[in-house]
Motif scaffolding. Structure first.
Motif, short mmCIF file in Angstrom:
data_model
loop_
_atom_site.label_atom_id
_atom_site.label_comp_id
_atom_site.label_asym_id
_atom_site.label_seq_id
_atom_site.Cartn_x
_atom_site.Cartn_y
_atom_site.Cartn_z
N GLU A 329 20.46 11.44 50.42
CA GLU A 329 20.07 12.11 49.17
C GLU A 329 18.56 12.29 49.12
N LYS A 370 20.98 26.79 49.61
CA LYS A 370 22.28 26.32 49.11
C LYS A 370 23.39 26.56 50.12
N ASP A 374 25.62 23.61 51.60
CA ASP A 374 27.09 23.67 51.50
C ASP A 374 27.73 23.49 52.87
N THR A 379 25.48 18.98 48.31
CA THR A 379 25.31 19.74 47.07
C THR A 379 23.84 19.79 46.72
N SER A 381 21.17 20.67 43.21
CA SER A 381 21.07 20.97 41.78
C SER A 381 19.60 21.04 41.40
N PHE A 396 19.23 17.14 46.23
CA PHE A 396 20.29 17.61 47.13
C PHE A 396 20.75 16.49 48.06
N THR A 397 21.98 16.64 48.52
CA THR A 397 22.57 15.66 49.43
C THR A 397 23.00 16.35 50.72
N SER A 399 25.84 15.47 53.84
CA SER A 399 26.93 14.58 54.19
C SER A 399 26.67 13.89 55.53
#
Length: 403
Positions: A329, A370, A374, A379, A381, A396-397, A399
């Motif tokens: 994150e 974005k 994705d 995500t 924001s 933002f993160t 994975s």
């Protein structure tokens, strides 16, 4: 021997059967497991998943029997599909006028007892049966065995439906892949082809300024030429943005270990006007395993936007990092003009401009970020800075579970 009647809905039934793309396919363990269980529950040596074609019955699974198909005229199952709402049971084929001289009774596999549960589609078309067979007559076929055979037939249909959905999804995915490749190629060609006339326009404007400046000194022509230059520059930015968007959203993801602080500083040092930036990194001296190219792209665009959309002599950029079991994150903030809250809902939409007067704002930058995040399973924001400080704030993160 009595031949089975052709069903009244034969045309629709065959269409339903062929929609499963199952005929003449290889054996599959899911169906073999069901016939094995059916034979065990019903205490019979043989069990079949039988599908009735125009002129044959073909076995998707054949437990206890070597044959893979028989003529439809001889098939017990071809009788069973004419009673789709009930089991078709023959307790003693030798005593049944329809079957006593059937070659499947008098010869191999010596069918004496038969019970078939129709395989019915959701639309009520009976495409075959799950059946059990014995080489000796049966006086009793219990209610438990009947119910189990029906339940297992439902499981066969569930497997067929799932198989069909998977095939259809693969077809759709392949069609989408082809269309996406075509669209990517088209947009790439269009973008590159548009550069040629823009270069021509820019060159002509340059010639006019260089060779004819004395003729239009006291006119509005210099303003018009500046407007043309400005629009050409915008179009070039837009074209480059489209090419970049297509490139990064379609690129393969390759993972590698890298140090966050080192790579962010490397991205910053390659920026124009990097000396204007005062960079503060919070908990970023960590090594992560992720896509380095994507990481560079995200922070290159964020830092570039911070520089491009501010008129301050010094730009403060603060980047924070933390992680949990599934995600890396990041927070990103600067002390620039920020983005008005009324634009937050559309800030990541492709080609959306945020009402700024900056003529180089193509509306691609944040949508590119974005799309990339994705793709990386994360995500992003936008929000407010602490204490209502002026500037942008992104969270933002990325994975950890990709690749």
């Amino acid at each position: 021997m009595v031949k089975p009647e052709i069903t009244t809905n034969e045309k629709q039934r065959l269409k339903a059967l062929k929609s499963f793309n199952i005929l003449d396919t290889l054996e599959e363990k899911e169906y073999d497991a069901i016939t094995r269980i059916a034979a065990d529950i019903c205490d019979t040596p043989m069990a079949l998943v039988s599908l009735i074609d125009e002129d044959r019955q073909w076995f998707k699974s054949h437990h206890g029997i070597d044959a893979t198909e028989t003529p439809r005229d001889l098939a017990f199952c071809a009788h069973a599909i004419n009673t789709p709402d009930s089991l078709f049971v023959v307790n003693d084929a030798n005593q049944d006028d329809r079957f006593f001289d059937n070659p499947l009774v008098t010869g191999g596999p010596s069918v004496q007892f038969y019970a078939g549960a129709p395989l019915n589609t959701k639309d009520g078309e009976s495409i075959g049966t799950l059946c059990v067979i014995d080489i000796k007559p049966r006086k009793e076929f219990t209610e438990r065995q009947r119910a189990s055979l029906k339940d297992l037939a439902d499981q066969v249909m569930a497997q067929l439906e799932l198989r069909r959905q998977n095939i259809q999804q693969k077809i759709i995915n392949e069609e989408l892949r082809i269309k996406n490749d075509q669209l990517k190629h088209l947009s790439y060609r269009l973008a590159h082809d548009m550069k040629t006339p823009l270069l021509g326009i820019s060159s002509i404007v340059g010639f006019i300024k260089e060779d004819y400046s004395d003729f239009y000194k006291e006119t509005e022509i210099p303003n018009y030429l500046s407007i043309i230059d400005n629009r050409v520059e915008f179009m070039e930015s837009l074209i480059n943005g489209i090419i970049n968007y297509n490139a990064i959203t379609n690129a393969d993801i390759t993972l590698q270990e890298f140090n966050i602080s080192k790579e962010i500083e490397s991205v910053l040092n390659k920026q124009t006007n990097a000396t204007k930036v005062h960079l503060q990194l919070d908990s970023c001296n960590e090594t992560i395993n992720h896509s380095l190219n994507s990481f560079h792209q995200i922070f290159r665009d964020l830092i570039s936007n911070s520089i491009k959309f501010t008129d301050k002599s010094t730009i403060d950029i603060l980047i924070g990092f933390k992680e949990d079991q599934d995600f890396y994150e990041f927070t990103y903030e600067d002390n620039g003009p920020g983005i008005p809250e009324r634009y937050w809902e559309k800030v990541f939409t492709l080609f959306e401009k945020l009402g700024t007067e900056n003529t180089n704002d193509t509306g691609i930058g944040l949508s590119t970020i974005k799309a990339l995040i994705d793709k990386l399973g994360g995500t992003i924001s936008i929000g407010k800075r602490k204490d209502d400080k002026k500037g942008v704030y992104f969270n933002f993160t990325l994975s950890k579970n990709i690749g």
